[in-house]
Design an enzyme around this catalytic site. Structure first.
Site, PDB file in Angstrom:
ATOM      1  N   GLU A 177       0.807  -1.209   0.100  1.00 40.52           N
ATOM      2  CA  GLU A 177       0.120  -0.110  -0.018  1.00 40.52           C
ATOM      3  C   GLU A 177       0.939   1.331   0.026  1.00 40.52           C
ATOM      4  O   GLU A 177       1.274   1.807   0.942  1.00 40.52           O
ATOM      5  CB  GLU A 177      -1.055  -0.015   1.081  1.00 40.52           C
ATOM      6  CG  GLU A 177      -2.021   1.030   0.978  1.00 40.52           C
ATOM      7  CD  GLU A 177      -1.702   2.266   1.435  1.00 40.52           C
ATOM      8  OE1 GLU A 177      -1.392   3.122   0.791  1.00 40.52           O
ATOM      9  OE2 GLU A 177      -2.490   2.514   2.738  1.00 40.52           O
ATOM     10  N   GLU A 219       5.424  11.380  -1.597  1.00 36.86           N
ATOM     11  CA  GLU A 219       6.166  10.505  -0.816  1.00 36.86           C
ATOM     12  C   GLU A 219       7.133   9.631  -1.658  1.00 36.86           C
ATOM     13  O   GLU A 219       7.848   9.044  -1.018  1.00 36.86           O
ATOM     14  CB  GLU A 219       5.081   9.728   0.145  1.00 36.86           C
ATOM     15  CG  GLU A 219       4.701  10.430   1.354  1.00 36.86           C
ATOM     16  CD  GLU A 219       3.992   9.608   2.177  1.00 36.86           C
ATOM     17  OE1 GLU A 219       4.221   8.319   2.406  1.00 36.86           O
ATOM     18  OE2 GLU A 219       2.919  10.270   2.868  1.00 36.86           O
TER      19      GLU A 219
END
Length: 380
Positions: A140, A149
């Protein structure tokens, strides 16, 4: 598995198509990884029902991909995806986690009597050496607006090193969306910005009057700083569907089996969105993503599952949507066509953050002049 986007990822990334900019691993760990070492952060993700239900259904409705197979969980976090993989029949699960959350994951694996199947490895995926190739990579990895990110870099690294030639990725595909929106938040942000400007000028005058020091030389950088914060930084939001005033458009599609780091380092697209609301204010754009669990052409799933973060009345997610606000808003009407050139790159200061530029033209159906505008935003 990770965070408001989630998961864990390394500092310096390398892949078959070249390396990302060098990153100080100690600084990166302090600024990024440590967030995921706290259970309260993991709980935020574990209570996201859309997220949890999508992964649970993807695994248990497609047990044929897991039964008797070797699985790699990239950024395992609390270990939930690794546990589900084992419960679905995996022979061996390598659960890789870069933070001390690995200790909690081991405890959870033991408590569920799966220590004979799930091996928790505390390391970044770039530093791991597995004893075998795997049949499935599950992760995930998604961040705000999908790519914040940069964790997908780590998944690509894992895929290129450890996935068997006929292996599958969970999820297998992803898409990024944008749509024109209306919102009152932009008006408040402009008020806040104007207040910050007035406050600075009062500060400069007071400092000179009372202390004999002229601070006006700092006015320009201060105002640039405040402009970025109030008017150019995207916002997290859970939009209501009726705030979307035009047709959503896909700006990027990703095949997790074949995409490279270069494919996602710079996201560009030209799309158009037809206004569907009656006379309205175009206050900005909303951005979101969805991911799909499809398997691969020669090894498909039995039941396809979609995880979407689109605006919803009932099914909000911890990712929400990213909102890019315009100042001032533009007047649009049903039938107007917004032509959008979209450009997103990684921040030079921090490769996990993003810079986005919208270059737009509004083509009015009424025949009025077609205004154009360009706006730069920061996803931080």
């Amino acid at each position: 598995m990770g965070s408001s986007s989630n998961g864990i990822q390394p500092a310096a990334i390398s892949s078959g198509d070249g390396a990302a900019p060098a990153v100080d691993k100690d600084v990166d760990f302090a600024n990024y990884f440590c967030t995921y070492a706290f259970l309260y952060h993991q709980k935020d993700m574990l209570t996201d029902r859309v997220r949890m239900d999508s992964y649970y259904n993807a695994v248990f409705q497609n047990k044929h991909h897991f039964a008797g197979k070797a699985v790699l969980d990239v950024g395992t976090g609390s270990g939930i995806l690794a546990i589900w993989s084992a419960q679905a029949g995996a022979r061996k699960v390598y659960a890789v986690e870069a933070t001390k959350m690995a200790d909690h994951a081991r405890e959870l694996v033991r408590a569920n009597n799966l220590e004979g199947v799930v091996e928790v490895i505390e390391a970044s995926i770039e530093d791991v050496n597995l004893p075998e190739k795997v049949d499935v990579i599950i992760s995930e990895w998604m961040g705000y607006f999908l790519l914040r990110e940069s964790m997908f870099d780590s998944v690509i690294c894992a895929r290129d090193r450890w996935l068997k030639p006929n292996g599958v990725m969970y999820p297998s595909h992803a898409r990024m969306w944008v749509a024109p929106i209306r919102s009152g938040v932009g008006d408040q942000k402009k008020i806040d910005y104007d207040g910050a400007v007035d406050d600075w000028h009062h500060f400069v005058n007071d400092t000179k009057t009372h202390y004999g020091v002229d601070m006006s030389v700092l006015t320009k950088p201060y105002l640039e700083e405040q402009k970025k914060y109030y008017l150019q930084t995207s916002l997290w939001s859970n939009l209501h569907p009726n705030q979307v005033i035009g047709q959503p458009a896909i700006i990027k599609e990703i095949d997790c089996l074949t995409s490279t780091v270069n494919d996602i380092r710079n996201v560009r697209g030209s799309v158009s969105s037809l206004i569907t609301a009656e006379i309205a204010r175009l206050c900005g754009f909303g951005g979101w993503f969805d991911v799909h669990f499809k398997g691969r052409d020669d090894n498909p799933v039995k039941q396809e599952v979609e995880l979407t973060t689109a605006p919803s009345e009932e099914f909000g997610t911890h990712w929400g949507q990213q909102v890019f606000l315009l100042h001032p808003p533009k007047r649009v009407a049903k039938g107007d066509d917004i032509r959008i050139k979209f450009d997103m790159i990684r921040s030079k200061q921090n490769h996990r953050l993003l810079e986005v530029e919208f270059d737009c033209e509004i083509r009015h159906s009424s025949g009025d002049p077609n205004p154009s505008f360009r706006k730069k935003f920061f996803i931080e």
